[in-house]
Design an enzyme around this catalytic site. Structure first.
Site, PDB file in Angstrom:
ATOM      1  CG  HIS A 259      -1.835  -1.192   1.403  1.00  0.00           C
ATOM      2  ND1 HIS A 259      -1.852  -2.039   2.358  1.00  0.00           N
ATOM      3  CD2 HIS A 259      -3.096  -1.257   0.636  1.00  0.00           C
ATOM      4  CE1 HIS A 259      -2.740  -2.937   2.123  1.00  0.00           C
ATOM      5  NE2 HIS A 259      -3.429  -2.526   1.110  1.00  0.00           N
TER       6      HIS A 259
ATOM      7  CD  GLN B 188     -13.728  -5.254  -2.357  1.00  0.00           C
ATOM      8  OE1 GLN B 188     -13.875  -4.018  -2.197  1.00  0.00           O
ATOM      9  NE2 GLN B 188     -12.601  -5.580  -2.413  1.00  0.00           N
TER      10      GLN B 188
HETATM   11  P1  AMP Z   1      -6.364  -3.702  -0.684  1.00  0.00           P
HETATM   12  O1  AMP Z   1      -6.450  -2.875   0.558  1.00  0.00           O
HETATM   13  O2  AMP Z   1      -6.268  -5.021  -0.553  1.00  0.00           O
HETATM   14  O3  AMP Z   1      -7.881  -3.565  -1.193  1.00  0.00           O
HETATM   15  O4  AMP Z   1      -5.427  -3.108  -1.642  1.00  0.00           O
HETATM   16  C1  AMP Z   1      -5.308  -1.868  -1.900  1.00  0.00           C
HETATM   17  C2  AMP Z   1      -4.560  -1.363  -3.130  1.00  0.00           C
HETATM   18  O5  AMP Z   1      -3.136  -1.770  -2.603  1.00  0.00           O
HETATM   19  C3  AMP Z   1      -4.932  -2.194  -4.395  1.00  0.00           C
HETATM   20  O6  AMP Z   1      -4.653  -1.364  -5.600  1.00  0.00           O
HETATM   21  C4  AMP Z   1      -4.021  -3.450  -4.442  1.00  0.00           C
HETATM   22  O7  AMP Z   1      -3.584  -4.043  -5.579  1.00  0.00           O
HETATM   23  C5  AMP Z   1      -2.828  -2.535  -3.704  1.00  0.00           C
HETATM   24  N1  AMP Z   1      -1.832  -3.777  -3.262  1.00  0.00           N
HETATM   25  C6  AMP Z   1      -2.041  -4.799  -2.657  1.00  0.00           C
HETATM   26  N2  AMP Z   1      -0.843  -5.558  -2.127  1.00  0.00           N
HETATM   27  C7  AMP Z   1       0.102  -4.981  -2.669  1.00  0.00           C
HETATM   28  C8  AMP Z   1       1.139  -5.305  -3.036  1.00  0.00           C
HETATM   29  N3  AMP Z   1       1.782  -6.660  -2.193  1.00  0.00           N
HETATM   30  N4  AMP Z   1       2.020  -4.769  -3.944  1.00  0.00           N
HETATM   31  C9  AMP Z   1       1.698  -3.695  -4.649  1.00  0.00           C
HETATM   32  N5  AMP Z   1       0.383  -3.279  -4.322  1.00  0.00           N
HETATM   33  C10 AMP Z   1      -0.409  -4.040  -3.534  1.00  0.00           C
END
Ligand code: AMP
Length: 286
Positions: free
Chosen positions: A37, A61
């Site tokens: 993040h 979701q």
């Molecule tokens: P989430 O909180 O899981 O909904 O993720 C929020 C954002 O962070 C989304 O755009 C994810 O694709 C991105 N994200 C989650 N894990 C990673 C990672 N390991 N590397 C890069 N971006 C990430």
């Protein structure tokens, strides 16, 4: 760092900044923040005057109620991390703020094939929830730029389509940022904290197998490679593969042989006990 819970207050605050000519970069998250993040915050910081993050665990979701119930939450820690990483503004709405009534939970978008494969196939309704919440957040924040991770490759394709096809009047540039990994290769994920030490150790095999596939895919047919990958993952008693697919970027066409002129991404979902992890890697960039 400013923290807002109400949509109309944050909208007005941002409208004022935009009227002053400030460029707004937006990073939507579900919290339980990690370096993945923070890499998006860093990318937003480079391109924009104001960096906005949102923290909202979007119930619509989650196709699995236990996954929603167990999803890690730690708002105080997240706010501290965002402040320490130069985020300017955080939007932390309640569920009622985003979904004032049942009708607002319904998605009005149609994406066809891109939501029918992989995550769309195995998590019915998931992408309707994602498209709806991101659309709501985009309309509230109205950013110039928005940042998403390649970790959720199919989600990125969906959101790019959403912004370009359905929300083009908002003029949002959607950016994709690389996958950030742990030392042993495991893709960072908020769900990783739910793994017990033994499961955590086993989970490194997911990325290890994808790295192996990238180096060796041309020695096998598509079907043989799928079997090799599934056998390697399932050989660990803590891991159970849900799918392995090879698809083109950005069309998400299924790849049937390596002669394809398209960029090929190997996408995987693995169940580790009660925790479901996804990852992906480019096999070919041509
Ligand atoms: P989430 O909180 O899981 O909904 O993720 C929020 C954002 O962070 C989304 O755009 C994810 O694709 C991105 N994200 C989650 N894990 C990673 C990672 N390991 N590397 C890069 N971006 C990430």
């Amino acid at each position: 760092m400013e923290v807002f819970e109400k949509a109309d207050t944050v909208s007005k605050f941002i409208d004022k900044l935009k009227a002053e000519g400030k460029k707004i970069g937006f990073v939507p998250t579900m919290g339980a923040l990690h370096r993945g993040h923070l890499s998006l915050i860093e990318a937003a910081r480079k391109d924009n005057d104001i960096v906005v993050a949102s923290i909202f665990v979007n119930p619509t979701q989650f196709n699995n109620p236990n996954d929603l119930k167990n999803y890690p939450r730690n708002l105080d820690r997240d706010l501290k991390l965002l402040e320490d990483n130069n985020c300017d503004l955080v939007f932390t709405p309640s569920v009622l703020e985003i979904y004032p009534d049942e009708n607002s939970k319904k998605s009005e978008y149609h994406f066809g094939k891109i939501v029918e494969v992989m995550e769309g196939k195995f998590r019915p309704g998931h992408f309707d929830g994602v498209a709806n919440v991101v659309s709501r957040l985009f309309k509230i924040i109205k950013p110039d730029n928005a940042y998403f991770g390649q970790k959720d490759f199919q989600q990125y394709i969906l959101i790019k389509t959403l912004a370009d096809k359905y929300l083009s009047d908002l003029h949002i540039q959607v950016h994709r940022c690389p996958i950030i990994r742990e030392k042993d290769g495991l893709a960072m994920s908020s769900r990783n904290v739910l793994l017990n030490p033994e499961q955590r150790k086993s989970s490194a095999l997911i990325a290890k197998t994808l790295f192996w596939a990238k180096d060796n895919y041309q020695k096998y047919t598509v079907d043989e490679l799928k079997k090799q990958i599934a056998d390697k993952i399932n050989a660990d008693k803590n891991l159970k593969i849900e799918y392995i697919e090879f698809v083109s970027d950005p069309e998400l066409d299924e790849i049937s042989n390596w002669d394809s002129e398209q960029k090929i991404v190997a996408c995987i979902a693995v169940q580790v006990g009660d925790v479901r992890l996804i990852d992906n890697i480019y096999l070919s960039l041509s």
